[in-house]
Design a protein around this motif. Structure first.
Motif, mmCIF file in Angstrom:
data_model
loop_
_atom_site.group_PDB
_atom_site.id
_atom_site.type_symbol
_atom_site.label_atom_id
_atom_site.label_comp_id
_atom_site.label_asym_id
_atom_site.label_seq_id
_atom_site.Cartn_x
_atom_site.Cartn_y
_atom_site.Cartn_z
ATOM 1 N N GLU A 1 0.825 -1.197 0.000
ATOM 2 C CA GLU A 1 0.000 0.000 0.000
ATOM 3 C C GLU A 1 0.870 1.262 0.000
ATOM 4 O O GLU A 1 0.615 2.210 -0.755
ATOM 5 C CB GLU A 1 -0.927 0.001 1.218
ATOM 6 N N ARG A 2 1.874 1.275 0.835
ATOM 7 C CA ARG A 2 2.772 2.437 0.876
ATOM 8 C C ARG A 2 3.582 2.552 -0.409
ATOM 9 O O ARG A 2 3.871 3.650 -0.876
ATOM 10 C CB ARG A 2 3.708 2.331 2.085
ATOM 11 N N ASP A 3 3.944 1.400 -0.969
ATOM 12 C CA ASP A 3 4.798 1.403 -2.160
ATOM 13 C C ASP A 3 4.072 1.967 -3.374
ATOM 14 O O ASP A 3 4.712 2.310 -4.372
ATOM 15 C CB ASP A 3 5.282 -0.025 -2.440
ATOM 16 N N GLU A 4 2.751 2.090 -3.318
ATOM 17 C CA GLU A 4 2.008 2.727 -4.400
ATOM 18 C C GLU A 4 2.151 4.252 -4.348
ATOM 19 O O GLU A 4 1.897 4.931 -5.339
ATOM 20 C CB GLU A 4 0.533 2.344 -4.315
ATOM 21 N N ILE A 5 2.555 4.779 -3.190
ATOM 22 C CA ILE A 5 2.605 6.225 -2.981
ATOM 23 C C ILE A 5 4.036 6.738 -2.952
ATOM 24 O O ILE A 5 4.333 7.826 -3.468
ATOM 25 C CB ILE A 5 1.892 6.591 -1.662
ATOM 26 N N VAL A 6 4.928 5.968 -2.340
ATOM 27 C CA VAL A 6 6.338 6.341 -2.213
ATOM 28 C C VAL A 6 7.189 5.182 -2.701
ATOM 29 O O VAL A 6 6.670 4.095 -2.993
ATOM 30 C CB VAL A 6 6.682 6.677 -0.746
ATOM 31 N N ASP A 7 8.478 5.389 -2.783
ATOM 32 C CA ASP A 7 9.406 4.317 -3.117
ATOM 33 C C ASP A 7 10.188 3.904 -1.872
ATOM 34 O O ASP A 7 10.385 4.712 -0.953
ATOM 35 C CB ASP A 7 10.395 4.766 -4.204
ATOM 36 N N PHE A 8 10.632 2.646 -1.859
ATOM 37 C CA PHE A 8 11.427 2.131 -0.753
ATOM 38 C C PHE A 8 12.732 1.545 -1.259
ATOM 39 O O PHE A 8 12.803 1.035 -2.379
ATOM 40 C CB PHE A 8 10.678 1.025 -0.004
ATOM 41 N N SER A 9 13.731 1.597 -0.392
ATOM 42 C CA SER A 9 14.947 0.827 -0.639
ATOM 43 C C SER A 9 14.666 -0.634 -0.335
ATOM 44 O O SER A 9 13.593 -1.007 0.161
ATOM 45 C CB SER A 9 16.074 1.317 0.275
ATOM 46 N N GLU A 10 15.639 -1.477 -0.608
ATOM 47 C CA GLU A 10 15.592 -2.830 -0.098
ATOM 48 C C GLU A 10 15.679 -2.768 1.425
ATOM 49 O O GLU A 10 16.072 -1.763 2.009
ATOM 50 C CB GLU A 10 16.743 -3.648 -0.683
ATOM 51 N N GLY A 11 15.313 -3.849 2.088
ATOM 52 C CA GLY A 11 15.260 -3.831 3.535
ATOM 53 C C GLY A 11 16.632 -3.712 4.184
ATOM 54 O O GLY A 11 17.597 -4.311 3.715
ATOM 55 N N TYR A 12 16.685 -2.918 5.244
ATOM 56 C CA TYR A 12 17.921 -2.839 6.023
ATOM 57 C C TYR A 12 17.783 -3.547 7.368
ATOM 58 O O TYR A 12 18.762 -3.730 8.085
ATOM 59 C CB TYR A 12 18.359 -1.390 6.239
ATOM 60 N N TYR A 13 16.539 -3.970 7.707
ATOM 61 C CA TYR A 13 16.335 -4.686 8.965
ATOM 62 C C TYR A 13 15.035 -5.478 8.883
ATOM 63 O O TYR A 13 14.033 -4.993 8.359
ATOM 64 C CB TYR A 13 16.271 -3.712 10.147
ATOM 65 N N ILE A 14 15.063 -6.702 9.382
ATOM 66 C CA ILE A 14 13.857 -7.522 9.497
ATOM 67 C C ILE A 14 13.290 -7.326 10.895
ATOM 68 O O ILE A 14 13.970 -7.592 11.894
ATOM 69 C CB ILE A 14 14.158 -9.010 9.230
ATOM 70 N N ALA A 15 12.067 -6.829 10.965
ATOM 71 C CA ALA A 15 11.473 -6.432 12.238
ATOM 72 C C ALA A 15 10.459 -7.455 12.732
ATOM 73 O O ALA A 15 9.755 -8.087 11.945
ATOM 74 C CB ALA A 15 10.796 -5.074 12.094
ATOM 75 N N GLU A 16 10.394 -7.586 14.053
ATOM 76 C CA GLU A 16 9.345 -8.361 14.697
ATOM 77 C C GLU A 16 8.581 -7.428 15.630
ATOM 78 O O GLU A 16 9.143 -6.479 16.180
ATOM 79 C CB GLU A 16 9.939 -9.519 15.504
ATOM 80 N N GLN A 17 7.300 -7.705 15.814
ATOM 81 C CA GLN A 17 6.468 -6.924 16.719
ATOM 82 C C GLN A 17 6.375 -7.638 18.068
ATOM 83 O O GLN A 17 6.390 -8.867 18.151
ATOM 84 C CB GLN A 17 5.071 -6.740 16.139
ATOM 85 N N ALA A 18 6.270 -6.859 19.127
ATOM 86 C CA ALA A 18 6.197 -7.422 20.469
ATOM 87 C C ALA A 18 5.193 -6.627 21.303
ATOM 88 O O ALA A 18 4.857 -5.488 20.980
ATOM 89 C CB ALA A 18 7.566 -7.411 21.135
ATOM 90 N N VAL A 19 4.727 -7.239 22.388
ATOM 91 C CA VAL A 19 3.771 -6.613 23.301
ATOM 92 C C VAL A 19 4.455 -6.348 24.631
ATOM 93 O O VAL A 19 5.103 -7.230 25.195
ATOM 94 C CB VAL A 19 2.537 -7.501 23.528
ATOM 95 N N ILE A 20 4.290 -5.121 25.135
ATOM 96 C CA ILE A 20 4.781 -4.726 26.450
ATOM 97 C C ILE A 20 3.590 -4.567 27.384
ATOM 98 O O ILE A 20 2.576 -3.972 27.009
ATOM 99 C CB ILE A 20 5.526 -3.386 26.376
ATOM 100 N N ALA A 21 3.723 -5.076 28.596
ATOM 101 C CA ALA A 21 2.717 -4.863 29.627
ATOM 102 C C ALA A 21 3.403 -4.904 30.986
ATOM 103 O O ALA A 21 4.563 -5.317 31.106
ATOM 104 C CB ALA A 21 1.609 -5.917 29.558
ATOM 105 N N ASN A 22 2.686 -4.481 32.014
ATOM 106 C CA ASN A 22 3.238 -4.518 33.361
ATOM 107 C C ASN A 22 3.477 -5.957 33.786
ATOM 108 O O ASN A 22 2.702 -6.859 33.439
ATOM 109 C CB ASN A 22 2.274 -3.829 34.325
ATOM 110 N N VAL A 23 4.549 -6.166 34.562
ATOM 111 C CA VAL A 23 4.860 -7.533 34.989
ATOM 112 C C VAL A 23 3.739 -8.124 35.837
ATOM 113 O O VAL A 23 3.573 -9.350 35.899
ATOM 114 C CB VAL A 23 6.190 -7.572 35.780
ATOM 115 N N ASP A 24 2.949 -7.273 36.502
ATOM 116 C CA ASP A 24 1.843 -7.753 37.330
ATOM 117 C C ASP A 24 0.526 -7.817 36.568
ATOM 118 O O ASP A 24 -0.512 -8.144 37.155
ATOM 119 C CB ASP A 24 1.675 -6.849 38.559
ATOM 120 N N SER A 25 0.566 -7.488 35.286
ATOM 121 C CA SER A 25 -0.647 -7.503 34.485
ATOM 122 C C SER A 25 -1.187 -8.924 34.325
ATOM 123 O O SER A 25 -0.428 -9.896 34.270
ATOM 124 C CB SER A 25 -0.364 -6.913 33.105
ATOM 125 N N GLY A 26 -2.489 -9.015 34.229
ATOM 126 C CA GLY A 26 -3.100 -10.307 33.954
ATOM 127 C C GLY A 26 -2.764 -10.835 32.575
ATOM 128 O O GLY A 26 -2.995 -12.017 32.286
#
Length: 249
Positions: free
Chosen positions: A85-110
């Motif tokens: 979707e973004r590549d239809e509007i702008v151009d990108f280089s090849e990837g410089y980093y492979i990203a993963e998503q993570a969740v942060i929460a309080n250590v006492d969270s349920g």
């Protein structure tokens, strides 16, 4: 350099966010060559024939950069995921980093101790507008409460710190920084699975559509990947120890 398609002759003009955060950049100063993205930019610049003094920085919002139209910089770097979707509007280089998503929460969270994304259905999760993190909350986790949307990452972090949301979804390097430095009693409760088992999410430099500089930057990135330079920068700024659980679909 004289033959490059530059905004300013003899200068590589690079945009980034306002502000910028560790571990991507340090002390909100992209010029100090510290932090992963700053170090990568200067390594790319050197491959292209620029000295450090030939790199000029400007600041933009995240959303502004992915809007259509001409840009006043050669490329923008602030953890932009490469998407069709973004590549239809702008151009990108090849990837410089492979990203993963993570969740942060309080250590006492349920929600600490969750083993799957289904365990997050009742969580109020936040992320910055326009990010893959927000897309992931809305399209993959699909919590019962619509995620609050924040103008930028600092606003999302402030909402978490104020207890307005249960957790944040961010890229894994940012999660390491936030839990180690910024937030007390916070933990990475899990790394999120890839969407539909697809290709890994890659971060790329963002250019205006039709930029003649993309292939030059790609050649520099290929050299830096090939000689191990980017991996060395990644080891210095992004790699963190510890056994972080992976959440299942």
């Amino acid at each position: 350099i004289d033959e490059l398609d530059l905004k300013v002759d003899g200068t590589l003009t690079v945009a980034t966010g306002e502000p910028v955060f560790p571990p991507w950049m340090i002390e909100d100063d992209p010029t100090n060559q510290q932090g992963f993205e700053s170090a990568v930019v200067y390594a790319v610049a050197e491959q292209m024939g620029f000295g450090a003094d030939d790199v000029a920085w400007v600041r933009t919002s995240f959303e502004e950069a992915i809007a259509p139209g001409p840009k006043d910089y050669d490329f923008n770097i602030q953890q932009y995921s490469i998407t069709p979707e973004r590549d239809e509007i702008v151009d990108f280089s090849e990837g410089y980093y492979i990203a993963e998503q993570a969740v942060i929460a309080n250590v006492d969270s349920g929600f600490n101790g969750s083993s799957s994304i289904a365990d997050l259905k009742d969580a109020v999760l936040g992320a910055a507008i326009g990010t893959i993190s927000l897309d992931y909350i809305e399209d993959v986790i699909e919590p019962n409460t619509a995620p609050p949307v924040f103008d930028d990452s600092s606003a999302a972090a402030a909402a978490y710190e104020a207890g307005q949301i249960d957790g944040l979804v961010v890229d894994l390097p940012t999660a390491f920084f936030l839990t180690a430095v910024q937030f007390e009693d916070a933990a990475i409760i899990g790394v999120l699975p890839r969407v539909d088992g697809g290709d890994p999410e890659e971060l790329g430099m963002l250019f205006e559509d039709g930029s003649g500089l993309v292939e030059c930057v790609n050649q520099a990135l290929r050299t830096l990947h090939g000689n191990g330079a980017i991996e060395a920068i990644e080891d210095e700024w992004l790699t963190d120890g510890g056994d972080i659980p992976s959440l299942t679909r």
